[in-house]
Design a protein around this motif. Structure first.
Motif, mmCIF file in Angstrom:
data_model
loop_
_atom_site.group_PDB
_atom_site.id
_atom_site.type_symbol
_atom_site.label_atom_id
_atom_site.label_comp_id
_atom_site.label_asym_id
_atom_site.label_seq_id
_atom_site.Cartn_x
_atom_site.Cartn_y
_atom_site.Cartn_z
ATOM 1 N N LEU A 1 1.124 6.522 -6.955
ATOM 2 C CA LEU A 1 0.046 7.422 -7.361
ATOM 3 C C LEU A 1 0.383 8.878 -7.049
ATOM 4 O O LEU A 1 0.193 9.764 -7.884
ATOM 5 N N ALA A 2 0.881 9.122 -5.803
ATOM 6 C CA ALA A 2 1.136 10.506 -5.395
ATOM 7 C C ALA A 2 2.209 11.159 -6.258
ATOM 8 O O ALA A 2 2.008 12.253 -6.803
ATOM 9 N N GLY B 1 0.725 3.962 -2.846
ATOM 10 C CA GLY B 1 0.467 5.362 -2.542
ATOM 11 C C GLY B 1 1.532 6.278 -3.123
ATOM 12 O O GLY B 1 1.228 7.344 -3.677
ATOM 13 N N GLN C 1 8.699 4.329 -5.768
ATOM 14 C CA GLN C 1 8.332 3.206 -4.900
ATOM 15 C C GLN C 1 9.506 2.689 -4.086
ATOM 16 O O GLN C 1 9.317 2.173 -2.977
ATOM 17 N N LEU D 1 0.816 -1.209 0.000
ATOM 18 C CA LEU D 1 0.000 0.000 0.000
ATOM 19 C C LEU D 1 0.853 1.263 0.000
ATOM 20 O O LEU D 1 0.507 2.262 -0.634
ATOM 21 N N THR D 2 1.986 1.220 0.731
ATOM 22 C CA THR D 2 2.878 2.377 0.736
ATOM 23 C C THR D 2 3.467 2.608 -0.650
ATOM 24 O O THR D 2 3.520 3.746 -1.146
ATOM 25 N N TRP E 1 10.018 3.701 -0.184
ATOM 26 C CA TRP E 1 8.879 3.553 0.724
ATOM 27 C C TRP E 1 9.308 3.532 2.191
ATOM 28 O O TRP E 1 8.591 4.045 3.064
#
Length: 1003
Positions: free
Chosen positions: A67-68, A64, A132, A60-61, A135
């Motif tokens: 996407l961010a 996120g 990514q 999920l990190t 993270w």
């Protein structure tokens, strides 16, 4: 004049478009399919071990961040491309019929949506995928904790540098990247749409283009001002001075003020760009740019260089004293070497002591280890392997157990499954993954004894093996007076590779079970393993391993499980990706169960003022060089803690993490990221804690640090004259042949590894303590400087003791040379070599005894040119002060040293004292042949003469003389045996090792 209309892209037919779409979909499936498959397999595995929250948090990190960062970078770039398009001139002159810009402009205008969305989307995908990888950095920022210690320059808590500053700099780097790409995109867009024209003398720039580009450039310069602000903190990690890390005098008095000056100039320059954009003045931004560049050169580079060269270097000791002191304090704190953890005391290092002083240290003398775990793997394999598909690691382990009320250290190993040992005709898929699935047995041997004295028959000199195993009759067997093992079957171990898997349990009726013994089969009943009973999971794992048998084999039932990630290190690293895992897991029997204990470290590379080390180099030694221990990745660290002890059940693979250092701020931060994954220290049972060892990799890093940072005075530290070093391993060239002995000086300079020993406690010589020890020598010299040990006992765990020698004493290399040049040793080794035997030197142990240093080294022999050869303990070398003992048993060698009957060697000379020996009063040595009969003395004389003749004949290639010399040597040995049997030597004292070679028949 007519002009040719611009030519666009050719149109695709409907069929071509369909084929193109299908091709893109297939390509996307090939790229993402394997990743989705791997993700699902991992999701199943993390659920099996009970750490699914770790995997989901990581996924999920990363999602996120993808996407961010992707949306931000792609959005900003897309916005700038849109602004370039919207602000294009209404009329754009064409340079001519072959104007390339016109053709490209036409293509873009016809497919504006494709280019306007495709380019930002492509950039967004690349940026998101790149983000990514960071993270962990983002999670640490959101779960930052306080260290309770502030840096000496800015007064910030260390947690700011460890958790927050990296995130701020990461964020700033993405802003720089976004702004730079946006500026390039804006330039290309304005050029393409006519806002920038290169025709004419100076070209033309439209007002909207000038405004747009000036605002983007001004934003970049403003970000540079922010970067200058954070650069001030980076000075605390500076390596400007090669002697220490951290802000130097030049950094604090030149670079730091320069950063503040440049910050102000950058803000002024950014304002100039913004003002020039609205005032339609191009000169103002240009002047600001020149000012910023010149200021960077003069203030940021030239002034610090001048100060360094003409002020600091001529007065370096005085100028850098404050920075060095900060570096010393921070380094000790970062590496766990503060005064509450390290006790340094002077140690006399006597060369000669009384017999009573030596014999009084029974806590050490009574537990001297003879078996070397780095040497005996082949011996364990040959004598305890039982079946070719079992095996042992190339390096065995040492642990201590209380048996019959007494603490003893043992060489321990698990008899693991090694499917590579199966005969070629049996290495089919069923045998490797369904039948031969597990190891059988815990094998151990007391470390300070062998089964018998080595003899000519070859029956002695081997470990006194004890086992806990499933016997050939299918029943549990434990050796008497040994360690009770309740479950000897092991499905997880060090011999399994990353792709090794086994399918166990749930066998349908009539299917063959797993191999247990030659007369019995077994079915796995453990909780570990991923269910592979459903058709979907079978399909998933069949695709994952590219093996159709998983899908169609009838022995795989509804309750069957697949065991993956079977190496203990791999399992711990997977469930705790934030840990640095020690390179040497070891097995222990706790409450009857075999478990693997794995040490985990939390590390940082941004602790202010702390000295950085390359982790791979600091932990490298002769064992990692030879592949016996996994070497750490070579990356910089300047903070390390053994914060976690992990256990892996060898039967069902259960992974448990325990907090070992609950005060560690880095551990606390990760516990915030993954709550509930690390159990508190209070959950560690007394039985488990009794088998915790102080980890080797951490100790290697700490001894490397102590070699310099035992010096606390900045002046002495700057000079470096008191620094120590880790000695090279004197036994690394452990296979010695007759030719190699003549080249003994050509030894490799691999570091000597630390050794686990059971010896007297440094603070209480009557108490036996399990310690990890190492010698340290003077820097670039071979004399002993100190002896470092750290306790593994539960009540004193982690307490480091440094015995600092007060006089010159021989170091490991000098002691090894002393051993090999002793007449007795060299002659005996020559005899062994003539018998076609390889000599293997075991670990050279250094032990503080009676105020001096006792060296003990086992000597093994191994038949040369034999595939089934394995080491056998033959002799023991002992040195204390100026005495060398050499005997078939430790008692014999010790007696020679303790009674003064051993070889007397010169005391070490001190180059700082005109080559004279240190001021000690040596005792008068006993003449080495005083107690021998005339017959023995004559036999020894003839043996020495024959050995000399053999060497001369070998050198001259005279085979006739060589044969005659061998005959004379054989006759002399027989006369020696006869005289010795008839009582030619003293009944109470062994023959002096300086004259009497081992009575072994000549080959």
């Amino acid at each position: 004049m007519a002009t040719r209309p611009p030519v666009g892209l050719p149109k695709l037919s409907r069929r071509s478009r369909i084929l193109l779409i299908v091709g893109v979909v297939l390509l996307f499936g090939l790229i993402t399919g394997s990743r989705l498959l791997d993700t699902y397999v991992n999701w199943l595995w993390f659920g099996e071990v009970g750490f699914r929250n770790v995997y989901t948090t990581e996924i999920l990190t990363k999602l996120g961040l993808f996407l961010a960062v992707g949306v931000f970078v792609g959005g900003v770039v897309g916005l700038n491309l849109y602004l370039a398009y919207r602000s294009r001139p209404v009329f754009v002159p064409v340079a001519g019929p072959d104007d390339p810009v016109a053709r490209y402009r036409t293509v873009v205008m016809r497919r504006m949506r494709l280019f306007g969305l495709g380019i930002p989307l492509f950039i967004a995908l690349i940026a998101g995928a790149s983000a990514q990888a960071d993270w962990q950095q983002v999670q640490l920022f959101f779960n930052a904790t306080s260290f309770g210690v502030t840096d000496p320059q800015f007064g910030h808590d260390i947690g700011f540098y460890a958790f927050k500053l990296p995130f701020f700099e990461w964020l700033l780097s993405w802003l720089f990247i976004t702004t730079a790409i946006s500026f390039i995109g804006a330039v290309v867009g304005h050029y393409l749409f006519g806002g920038i024209r290169l025709a004419g003398r100076g070209g033309q720039l439209s007002s909207p283009a000038r405004l747009h580009l000036a605002l983007v450039a001004g934003s970049f310069v403003l970000l540079k001002a922010v970067a200058y602000f954070f650069d001030r903190y980076e000075l605390l990690f500076s390596n400007r001075n090669e002697k220490f890390d951290g802000a130097s005098y030049t950094d604090l008095n030149a670079v730091l003020p320069a950063k503040l000056i440049l910050l102000c100039i950058a803000v002024f320059c950014a304002a100039a760009f913004f003002a020039g954009a609205f005032m339609r003045n191009v000169q103002l931004p240009a002047i600001a740019t020149v000012l910023l560049v010149l200021s960077s050169v003069l203030v940021g580079a030239a002034w610090p260089a001048v100060l360094e060269q003409f002020s600091v270097k001529p007065n370096a000791i005085e100028k850098e004293a404050q920075s060095i002191q900060r570096n010393i304090d921070a380094t000790k704190q970062a590496y766990g070497l503060t005064e509450d953890k390290v006790q340094t005391k002077p140690y006399e290092g006597k060369q000669n002591v009384s017999l009573e002083e030596l014999r009084g240290d029974q806590a050490t003398l009574g537990n001297i280890r003879l078996l070397d775990p780095a040497v005996l793997a082949k011996t364990f394999t040959q004598l305890q392997q039982q079946r070719p598909f079992y095996g042992f690691p190339t390096k065995l382990d040492i642990d201590r157990y209380t048996v019959d009320g007494k603490v003893r250290d043992y060489i321990v190993a698990v008899r693991e499954l090694n499917s590579g040992g199966l005969p070629e005709n049996q290495r089919d898929w069923i045998n490797r993954h369904l039948i031969y699935t597990h190891g059988n047995g815990f094998v151990y041997a007391e470390a300070n004894k062998v089964n018998a004295i080595a003899s000519d028959t070859g029956n002695g000199g081997y470990p006194d093996f004890k086992v806990g195993e499933i016997a050939s009759n299918g029943k549990l067997f434990n050796s008497t007076d040994g360690i009770e093992v309740k479950e000897p079957r092991t499905y997880y171990g060090e011999l399994f590779g990353a792709d090794d898997y086994a399918i166990v349990g749930g066998r349908p009726a009539g299917s063959s079970g797993e191999y247990d013994t030659d007369t019995s089969q077994y079915t796995y009943t453990g909780t570990g393993g991923v269910s592979v009973g459903s058709i979907f999971n079978k399909l998933v794992f069949a695709a994952n391993y590219g093996e159709r048998n998983i899908l169609f084999n009838s022995a795989i039932g509804d309750e069957s499980k697949i065991l993956i990630k079977r190496h203990p290190r791999d399992r711990v690293q997977a469930v705790a990706p934030w840990l640095t895992v020690d390179g040497d897991p070891y097995p222990a029997v706790v409450n009857g169960k075999i478990i693997w204990i794995v040490d985990g470290y939390t590390t940082l590379d941004n602790y202010p003022y702390a000295q950085k080390q390359q982790l791979g180099e600091a932990t490298n030694d002769s064992l990692t060089t030879e592949g016996g221990v996994v070497q750490q990745v070579n990356r910089p660290v300047n903070y390390i803690r053994n914060s976690v002890k992990a256990t892996v059940d060898a039967y069902d693979g259960t992974v448990t993490l325990y907090a070992m250092d609950e005060k560690d701020p880095v551990l606390k931060a990760w516990q915030g990221v993954f709550p509930g994954t690390v159990k508190p220290s209070s959950d560690i049972s007394a039985e488990l804690r009794a088998h915790f060892r102080y980890p080797e990799d951490l100790f290697k890093v700490q001894r490397q640090t102590l070699a310099s940072y035992h010096v606390t005075n900045p002046r002495d530290f700057f000079s470096g004259v008191s620094f120590w070093g880790v000695p090279s391993d004197p036994t690394i060239d452990n296979v010695i042949t007759a030719q190699a002995q003549e080249q003994q000086g050509k030894q490799r300079k691999d570091r000597q590894p630390p050794f686990y020993v059971l010896a007297g406690d440094p603070n209480d010589s009557d108490k036996v303590s399990f310690q990890l020890t190492s010698s340290l020598v003077r820097q670039n010299r071979e004399f002993m400087a100190s002896y470092v040990s750290v306790s593994s006992d539960p009540d004193t765990y982690g307490k480091i003791s440094v015995l600092q020698l007060q006089q010159d004493a021989k170091g490991p290399q000098q002691i090894q040379t002393q051993f090999l040049t002793s007449d007795t040793v060299s002659k005996d080794l020559n005899i062994l070599n003539q018998q076609k035997s390889n000599v293997v030197y075991g670990n050279l142990l250094t032990l503080p005894v009676g105020g001096g240093l006792l060296y003990v080294e086992p000597v093994y022999i191994e038949r040369a040119s034999q595939q089934t050869s394995y080491p056998q303990l033959s002799k023991v070398l002992v040195s204390f002060g100026d005495k060398v003992g050499y005997g078939s048993t430790l008692k014999d060698a010790l007696d020679q040293v303790l009674t003064g009957a051993g070889t007397t060697v010169p005391a070490p000379t001190d180059p700082n004292n005109n080559g004279q020996p240190p001021s000690t009063t040596p005792s008068t040595p006993t003449p080495p042949n005083a107690n021998l009969s005339p017959e023995l003395q004559q036999a020894i004389k003839d043996m020495q003469s024959a050995l000399t003749d053999i060497r001369n004949a070998q050198k001259n290639g005279n085979f006739t003389e060589l044969g005659a010399a061998y005959q004379r040597l054989d006759d002399a040995i027989k006369r020696f045996d006869k005289a010795n049997t008839n009582g030619g030597g003293s009944p109470s004292t062994p023959p002096p090792s300086s004259v009497v070679p081992s009575p072994t028949p000549s080959g």
